[in-house]
Write a protein that holds these residues in place. Structure first.
Motif, mmCIF file in Angstrom:
data_model
loop_
_atom_site.group_PDB
_atom_site.id
_atom_site.type_symbol
_atom_site.label_atom_id
_atom_site.label_comp_id
_atom_site.label_asym_id
_atom_site.label_seq_id
_atom_site.Cartn_x
_atom_site.Cartn_y
_atom_site.Cartn_z
ATOM 1 N N ALA A 136 0.819 -1.213 0.000
ATOM 2 C CA ALA A 136 0.000 0.000 0.000
ATOM 3 C C ALA A 136 0.855 1.267 0.000
ATOM 4 N N MET A 137 2.026 1.194 0.601
ATOM 5 C CA MET A 137 2.884 2.376 0.695
ATOM 6 C C MET A 137 3.735 2.592 -0.555
ATOM 7 N N ARG A 138 3.756 1.651 -1.469
ATOM 8 C CA ARG A 138 4.587 1.795 -2.677
ATOM 9 C C ARG A 138 4.294 3.083 -3.425
ATOM 10 N N ARG A 139 3.042 3.468 -3.471
ATOM 11 C CA ARG A 139 2.711 4.689 -4.205
ATOM 12 C C ARG A 139 3.360 5.920 -3.573
ATOM 13 N N PHE A 140 3.650 5.855 -2.277
ATOM 14 C CA PHE A 140 4.240 6.999 -1.588
ATOM 15 C C PHE A 140 5.754 7.086 -1.749
ATOM 16 N N HIS A 141 6.339 6.127 -2.446
ATOM 17 C CA HIS A 141 7.751 6.258 -2.780
ATOM 18 C C HIS A 141 7.925 7.439 -3.731
ATOM 19 N N ASN A 142 6.852 7.816 -4.410
ATOM 20 C CA ASN A 142 6.811 9.046 -5.201
ATOM 21 C C ASN A 142 6.304 10.133 -4.254
ATOM 22 N N PHE A 143 7.203 11.002 -3.818
ATOM 23 C CA PHE A 143 6.892 12.027 -2.821
ATOM 24 C C PHE A 143 5.722 12.912 -3.255
ATOM 25 N N GLU A 174 -5.650 2.381 11.948
ATOM 26 C CA GLU A 174 -6.034 1.818 10.658
ATOM 27 C C GLU A 174 -4.746 1.551 9.899
ATOM 28 N N ILE A 175 -4.420 0.280 9.767
ATOM 29 C CA ILE A 175 -3.113 -0.123 9.258
ATOM 30 C C ILE A 175 -2.768 0.497 7.911
ATOM 31 N N LEU A 176 -3.740 0.654 7.029
ATOM 32 C CA LEU A 176 -3.457 1.164 5.690
ATOM 33 C C LEU A 176 -3.708 2.667 5.566
ATOM 34 N N LYS A 177 -3.949 3.329 6.695
ATOM 35 C CA LYS A 177 -4.131 4.774 6.702
ATOM 36 C C LYS A 177 -3.237 5.399 7.773
ATOM 37 N N PRO A 178 -1.925 5.295 7.602
ATOM 38 C CA PRO A 178 -1.042 5.899 8.603
ATOM 39 C C PRO A 178 -1.229 7.409 8.635
ATOM 40 N N GLU A 179 -1.263 7.938 9.820
ATOM 41 C CA GLU A 179 -1.435 9.385 9.988
ATOM 42 C C GLU A 179 -0.233 10.155 9.474
ATOM 43 N N ILE A 180 0.939 9.518 9.504
ATOM 44 C CA ILE A 180 2.192 10.200 9.158
ATOM 45 C C ILE A 180 3.016 9.329 8.216
ATOM 46 N N LEU A 181 3.643 9.975 7.253
ATOM 47 C CA LEU A 181 4.633 9.322 6.390
ATOM 48 C C LEU A 181 5.970 9.979 6.692
ATOM 49 N N GLU A 214 21.321 11.530 -0.949
ATOM 50 C CA GLU A 214 22.514 12.379 -1.113
ATOM 51 C C GLU A 214 22.302 13.527 -2.100
ATOM 52 N N ASN A 215 21.256 13.429 -2.939
ATOM 53 C CA ASN A 215 20.937 14.499 -3.891
ATOM 54 C C ASN A 215 19.790 15.378 -3.405
ATOM 55 N N GLY A 216 19.318 15.132 -2.194
ATOM 56 C CA GLY A 216 18.225 15.924 -1.647
ATOM 57 C C GLY A 216 16.845 15.438 -2.052
ATOM 58 N N VAL A 217 16.767 14.320 -2.761
ATOM 59 C CA VAL A 217 15.482 13.771 -3.191
ATOM 60 C C VAL A 217 14.857 13.014 -2.019
ATOM 61 N N MET A 218 13.594 13.323 -1.736
ATOM 62 C CA MET A 218 12.910 12.701 -0.605
ATOM 63 C C MET A 218 12.611 11.234 -0.879
ATOM 64 N N GLN A 219 13.060 10.386 0.046
ATOM 65 C CA GLN A 219 12.868 8.945 -0.037
ATOM 66 C C GLN A 219 11.919 8.512 1.086
ATOM 67 N N PHE A 220 10.897 7.745 0.736
ATOM 68 C CA PHE A 220 9.976 7.210 1.740
ATOM 69 C C PHE A 220 10.723 6.189 2.596
ATOM 70 N N VAL A 221 10.637 6.327 3.929
ATOM 71 C CA VAL A 221 11.324 5.382 4.812
ATOM 72 C C VAL A 221 10.382 4.659 5.779
ATOM 73 N N ALA A 222 9.302 5.312 6.192
ATOM 74 C CA ALA A 222 8.438 4.681 7.190
ATOM 75 C C ALA A 222 7.023 5.246 7.167
ATOM 76 N N TRP A 282 8.846 0.677 9.785
ATOM 77 C CA TRP A 282 9.911 0.931 8.803
ATOM 78 C C TRP A 282 9.745 -0.019 7.615
ATOM 79 N N VAL A 283 8.806 0.312 6.742
ATOM 80 C CA VAL A 283 8.534 -0.522 5.573
ATOM 81 C C VAL A 283 9.128 0.056 4.290
ATOM 82 N N GLY A 284 9.764 1.219 4.389
ATOM 83 C CA GLY A 284 10.421 1.819 3.226
ATOM 84 C C GLY A 284 11.928 1.692 3.288
#
Length: 178
Positions: free
Chosen positions: A55-62, A95-102, A108-116, A160-162
């Motif tokens: 479910a969080m895969r889509r959030f790898h795109n900030f 709600e497991i698939l609706k985390p309040e916070i990402l 190293e290039n300043g690009v936001m990476q999903f971590v949790a 920590w699923v990212g």
């Protein structure tokens, strides 16, 4: 003419959404939509973590997180990252698939990476010295330990699923981000 240009714009947006969401994984199809996975199918912690990871895969795109209403609520927290909350998800329910916070951390290039994904159960008038009962809801088993964080406004739980965490999937900090 105005109606024609609106139709053209709609078609372009539709085609762009299709191009951005080319995947056979239901968690990534239509990246600007919210998905309701069947929690009933989760019979183990591993099942739950797999569903959350998908479910969080889509959030790898900030940009998807921003488009879905997640807004920055913290500076860069060492061992974690930047926290982005979705205010309408903040309630007293887990709600497991609706985390309040990402949680995102810049590479190293300043690009936001999903971590949790992070869960927040608010505590009214939260006092770090207060005697509060942790939420009873959470993941299957007893590995998830909620932490009282009055700066965040209540009980928090990282998943920590990212980014793998050597201290465990539910540890509050990730040593890889120190």
């Amino acid at each position: 003419m105005k109606k024609l240009s609106s139709i053209c714009l709609g078609i372009l947006l539709f085609l762009g959404a299709i191009l951005l969401s080319c995947s056979s994984d239901p968690a990534e199809e239509g990246i600007f939509e919210t998905y309701d996975f069947k929690i009933e199918k989760a019979e183990s912690l591993e099942d739950q973590l797999e569903m959350l990871t998908k479910a969080m895969r889509r959030f790898h795109n900030f940009k998807v997180a921003e488009a879905q209403g997640y807004v920055q609520v913290s500076p860069l927290v060492p061992g974690m990252g930047f926290h982005y909350a979705k205010p309408e998800y903040v309630d007293e329910k887990f709600e497991i698939l609706k985390p309040e916070i990402l949680v995102y951390h810049p590479d190293e290039n300043g690009v936001m990476q999903f971590v949790a994904a992070e869960y927040l159960i608010p505590v009214e008038n939260c006092d770090p010295e207060g005697d509060y009962t942790p939420p009873s809801d959470g993941f299957i088993g007893d590995l998830d330990h909620w932490h009282l964080n009055c700066i965040a406004g209540g009980w928090t739980l990282h998943a920590w699923v990212g980014l793998e965490n050597e201290d465990g999937v539910f540890a509050p900090f990730n040593p890889a981000l120190q």
